[in-house]
Design an enzyme around this catalytic site. Structure first.
Site, PDB file in Angstrom:
ATOM      1  N   LYS A  93       0.844  -1.203   0.000  1.00  0.00           N
ATOM      2  CA  LYS A  93       0.000   0.000   0.000  1.00  0.00           C
ATOM      3  C   LYS A  93       0.875   1.246   0.000  1.00  0.00           C
ATOM      4  O   LYS A  93       0.598   2.217  -0.712  1.00  0.00           O
ATOM      5  CB  LYS A  93      -0.913   0.004   1.228  1.00  0.00           C
ATOM      6  CG  LYS A  93      -2.012  -1.033   1.216  1.00  0.00           C
ATOM      7  CD  LYS A  93      -2.843  -0.896   2.484  1.00  0.00           C
ATOM      8  CE  LYS A  93      -3.709  -2.110   2.702  1.00  0.00           C
ATOM      9  NZ  LYS A  93      -4.439  -2.053   3.977  1.00  0.00           N
TER      10      LYS A  93
ATOM     11  N   ASP B 247      -0.679   4.082  10.459  1.00  0.00           N
ATOM     12  CA  ASP B 247      -1.518   3.016   9.918  1.00  0.00           C
ATOM     13  C   ASP B 247      -2.288   2.312  11.028  1.00  0.00           C
ATOM     14  O   ASP B 247      -2.483   1.108  10.999  1.00  0.00           O
ATOM     15  CB  ASP B 247      -0.635   2.020   9.162  1.00  0.00           C
ATOM     16  CG  ASP B 247      -1.428   1.144   8.195  1.00  0.00           C
ATOM     17  OD1 ASP B 247      -2.418   1.633   7.631  1.00  0.00           O
ATOM     18  OD2 ASP B 247      -1.052  -0.029   8.016  1.00  0.00           O
TER      19      ASP B 247
ATOM     20  N   LYS C 131      -3.948   6.300   7.710  1.00  0.00           N
ATOM     21  CA  LYS C 131      -5.136   5.503   7.393  1.00  0.00           C
ATOM     22  C   LYS C 131      -6.345   6.009   8.165  1.00  0.00           C
ATOM     23  O   LYS C 131      -6.265   6.275   9.369  1.00  0.00           O
ATOM     24  CB  LYS C 131      -4.894   4.030   7.732  1.00  0.00           C
ATOM     25  CG  LYS C 131      -6.104   3.142   7.438  1.00  0.00           C
ATOM     26  CD  LYS C 131      -5.746   1.672   7.491  1.00  0.00           C
ATOM     27  CE  LYS C 131      -5.443   1.194   8.890  1.00  0.00           C
ATOM     28  NZ  LYS C 131      -5.104  -0.234   8.910  1.00  0.00           N
TER      29      LYS C 131
END
Length: 823
Positions: free
Chosen positions: A230, A353, A393
């Site tokens: 990602k 994240d 995120k």
């Protein structure tokens, strides 16, 4: 309700942020509605009529139905081979099986039982069927686009004004009324789309998802996990703004002699960092803050990037801290550590994240994650340098609290975008906020974030019925048309994508014969686009220093040749230019070569006799690193409090993280080495011996060498001894001076009397140039072959307080007298 997050089937299913199971879950378990995703890319821009459009309002809850079609079925036919076989056994067409034709006349269909359910049990709404998916209606995107939020142009409030923005009210226990930033139909479509999976076994849903996602086989490539890919995906579509940041004119923001600094927050086991360390090949240094325990960074699994250039820190207590990012004291300690390790400047970028399990409460994941969002933003702002970048995120963005955070970040960054990379599964609610170029006026927002977090620590306790609902006045966000349109369009557009892909998983669940055949081609194209080699992940083998050194040297071992000559009066006379040489002061202690085979697998060889490598204790080096080192004792303090510390001083570098630097000039090698050693420094690891670089002096600045010499009383010795002061303020007993020729004959380096600039002169061809030619650079082997050593033995006087002087040996007076003639 089935969890559809990306980390569901990975080792990094992480509550990596802080107290995922303490005060958060005390009130979380009481509530349970719904969940959802987002991004900026043209992947399946579908409206009710199936056309691409910028009209993102969802006015048809049946949009996914156009992808679904019923397979045309009829009576099941037997093959010719089966028909012939049956005829040989006496079967007649149209009659049943059995002696008298009394059996069934139709073929028995294969069992469609799935999972561990009882025979014949059917899940309502997910009955096995021949339903088909229309793949032609989907758009597979390789060239992703990023749409940036219009920049904030209003005034920057001060902290006192920010305090008036907070709205406190009863705790939210549902999300299905949050329609300020999306339509009611959009919210219902997303929330209802997942309810069909509630009765599915998790493994069934995972199998269907794996078969249906075109990007599924990208996985983690050769990295630790999918999170690494990602980051690779986002870095590429953002023009590598993280691993190779540039200014507005396209020039690199990180100078050649500077490390790229980054922080990785709430990101155990560390896939993001492994990617960055791999991409930068030992040119970066990372700092990590995550929750201790099973979700910690797994540095031993960093097979691609050098984990030695990464240092976890857990807040209060350093290595012994708990890593709870909600704790203001941990935030402050981590920021202090990062700033002290980056010369007070901060990092170039921050990655975050964080996530935790919300099983059974997926639809209020946004509410449960609000403090996690906030704290990741806060820590990033605390440790970023001006101009730094941030990626984090998020999940849903429906509530005013979450959208308010985006609004505030848009105030203090030049550019902000919300993206969903293709490596983030399209059926989940995950998306990322990207913030570019931190402004200098961040302080008020940083203080505001801190104040909100302190309040949330109180409100999220089990005894409180209240919560912070708004941190930016709703009217302020609604009246900002460009901001409101961006958030609404994002939510609407990606709600459609999620709904389509949830429907696709449903269809693939019903029809187990469906498969996304485009996966191999998509993987190949994406990896090529992101500049990621298509390789398998393989763990490193057992460390073998002999095999490693053979692989590095490839038969050329000239760097080990020792042609050092002792400086005599005649050798001193051979020095005809001050600018051809550099110097370093040697100390008492053994010299050796140090070979890194990864982590604590370090080996040394004294450079004499057979090349037998022995284990070097309490050291860590990246794999395929070869250095020349001298180990000696440094003194700190004076008198009875004086301490002795064994220090490893690196003299030269030959390979750094597998990069061959032998052919570089001496100056360039030293620059690379200094940066490399700085990246290895770990002040929190008292169990490790630290490597330090030597101070290099150009010969024309020889006075600086003697300025560092002094006579000092040393603990345990009655008479003062000659000592040399290092850059850190410690001392060691010098034994001599290495004089290294850094310009290769027949070239010599001179200074122009008319311009004051350096130029290079070829004594054979009489050619003069202002740029150093490649053939004039002394390689590592050249430096070893022409090395002169001035031995400071008894009788050599280099300090005025020394008593003895032997005129046959070279003392300071002889040395300075000759060099002054060359000025």
């Amino acid at each position: 309700m089935s969890t559809l997050t990306d980390s569901e089937d990975e080792a990094d299913h992480r509550p990596s942020f802080g107290r995922a199971t303490a005060k958060q879950e005390q009130f979380n378990k009481k509530h349970s509605p719904k969940k959802f995703p987002f991004s900026k890319r043209p992947f399946a821009k579908v409206t009710a009529d199936g056309d691409a459009s910028k009209n993102f309002e969802m006015d048809d809850s049946q949009i996914p139905s156009k992808f679904v079609k019923k397979k045309e079925t009829g009576q099941i036919e037997m093959s010719d081979a089966v028909r012939k076989m049956m005829a040989k056994m006496g079967h007649k067409e149209g009659e049943g099986l059995g002696k008298h034709g009394q059996g069934r006349t139709q073929i028995v269909e294969e069992s469609k039982q799935r999972g561990r359910r009882g025979l014949g049990m059917v899940v309502p709404g997910l009955e096995p069927s021949d339903i088909e998916w229309d793949f032609s209606k989907e758009e597979i995107v390789i060239d992703e686009e990023v749409e940036w939020l219009p920049p904030y142009t209003g005034p920057m409030p001060d902290l006192e004004e920010f305090k008036t923005w907070i709205t406190v009210g009863p705790k939210k226990r549902e999300i299905d009324d949050e329609t300020t930033f999306c339509s009611q139909k959009t919210l219902e479509l997303v929330l209802n789309g997942k309810s069909v999976f509630d009765v599915l076994e998790p493994e069934e849903m995972r199998r269907a998802r794996t078969r249906s996602n075109p990007y599924e086989t990208i996985r983690g490539a050769f990295f630790l996990n999918r999170a690494a890919m990602k980051m690779a995906n986002m870095d590429a579509i953002l023009d590598f703004m993280f691993t190779n940041p540039k200014d507005a004119s396209g020039e690199p923001l990180v100078s050649p002699n500077e490390l790229l600094y980054f922080a990785d927050v709430c990101a155990g086991p560390g896939g993001f960092s492994e990617y960055v360390l791999w991409r930068t090949k030992g040119e970066s240094k990372g700092f990590g803050l995550t929750l201790r325990g099973s979700n910690d960074f797994k540095l031993e699994d960093f097979f691609a990037g050098p984990p030695e250039m990464f240092e976890p820190h857990y807040g209060v207590g350093g290595q012994e801290g708990d890593g709870d990012i909600f704790n203001p004291a941990n935030q402050a300690e981590f920021a202090k550590f990062v700033l002290s390790s980056t010369d007070g400047k901060g990092v170039h970028f921050v990655m975050a994240d964080g996530g935790f399990s919300v099983e059974g409460q997926e639809n209020i994941q946004e509410i449960l994650s609000k403090q996690l969002y906030l704290c990741q933003f806060l820590v990033a702002v605390m440790v970023l340098r001006p101009g730094g970048n941030f990626v984090c995120k998020l999940f849903d963005l429906f509530t005013p609290f979450s959208v308010g955070l985006v609004y505030l970040m848009n105030m203090i960054f030049e550019q902000v975008a919300l993206i969903k990379p293709v490596t983030s599964r399209p059926a989940n609610s995950e998306r990322y906020i990207v913030c570019k170029n931190l402004k200098a006026n961040k302080d008020a927002v940083q203080q505001y974030f801190h104040m909100i977090n302190v309040d949330l620590c109180r409100y999220l306790s089990a005894v409180s019925n209240d919560d912070i609902l708004h941190i930016v006045p709703l009217n302020t966000m609604i009246n900002d048309d460009s901001f409101l349109n961006y958030i609404v369009n994002s939510n609407e557009k990606f709600a459609k994508i999620q709904a389509i892909n949830l429907k696709k998983i449903e269809v693939f669940t019903k029809n187990s014969q469906l498969y996304e055949a485009r996966q191999p081609e998509v993987r190949t194209k994406c990896l090529e686009k992101w500049k990621i080699p298509d390789q398998l992940r393989t763990p490193p083998g057992r460390p073998d220093p002999k095999a490693t050194i053979r692989e590095l040297l490839k038969g050329s071992d000239s760097i080990f040749e020792n042609n050092t000559e002792i400086l005599t009066h005649s050798k001193l006379s051979s020095i005809t230019s001050l600018y051809n040489y550099s110097c370093l002061v040697r100390g008492e202690g053994a010299s050796y070569y140090l070979l890194g085979c990864g982590r604590s697998n370090c080996y040394k060889w004294e450079g004499r006799g057979a090349m037998n490598w022995h284990r070097a204790e309490r050291l860590e080096l990246p794999s395929k690193t070869l250095l020349e080192v001298q180990s000696f004792t440094e003194l700190k303090g004076e008198g009875k409090g004086q301490k002795k510390i064994t220090t490893n001083h690196v003299l030269d570098a030959f390979f750094l993280c597998g990069a061959d630097v032998r052919e570089m000039s001496f100056e360039k090698r030293q620059e690379k080495l200094k940066k490399f050693i700085k990246g290895l420094m770990k002040p929190t690891r008292s169990d490790l011996q630290q490597l330090v670089t030597m101070t290099i002096f150009p010969l024309h600045k020889f006075e600086q060498i003697f300025e560092r010499l002094s006579m000092k009383l040393v603990k345990g010795v009655s008479n003062p001894r000659l000592c040399y002061r290092t850059d850190s303020g410690s001392y060691f007993h010098p034994t001599g001076l290495d004089i290294i020729r850094t310009v290769k004959e027949p070239w010599t380096k001179c200074i122009s009397k008319s311009t004051g600039n350096f130029y290079w002169f070829n004594t054979k061809t009489r050619q003069s140039v202002y740029e150093c030619p490649a053939e004039a650079r002394a390689t590592a082997s050249d430096c070893k072959k022409t090395l002169l050593h001035w031995r400071w033995e008894p009788g050599v006087k280099v300090h005025p307080d020394q008593d003895q002087e032997n005129p046959e040996l070279i003392s300071k007076s002889h040395f300075i007298e000759h060099l002054n003639k060359l000025k």
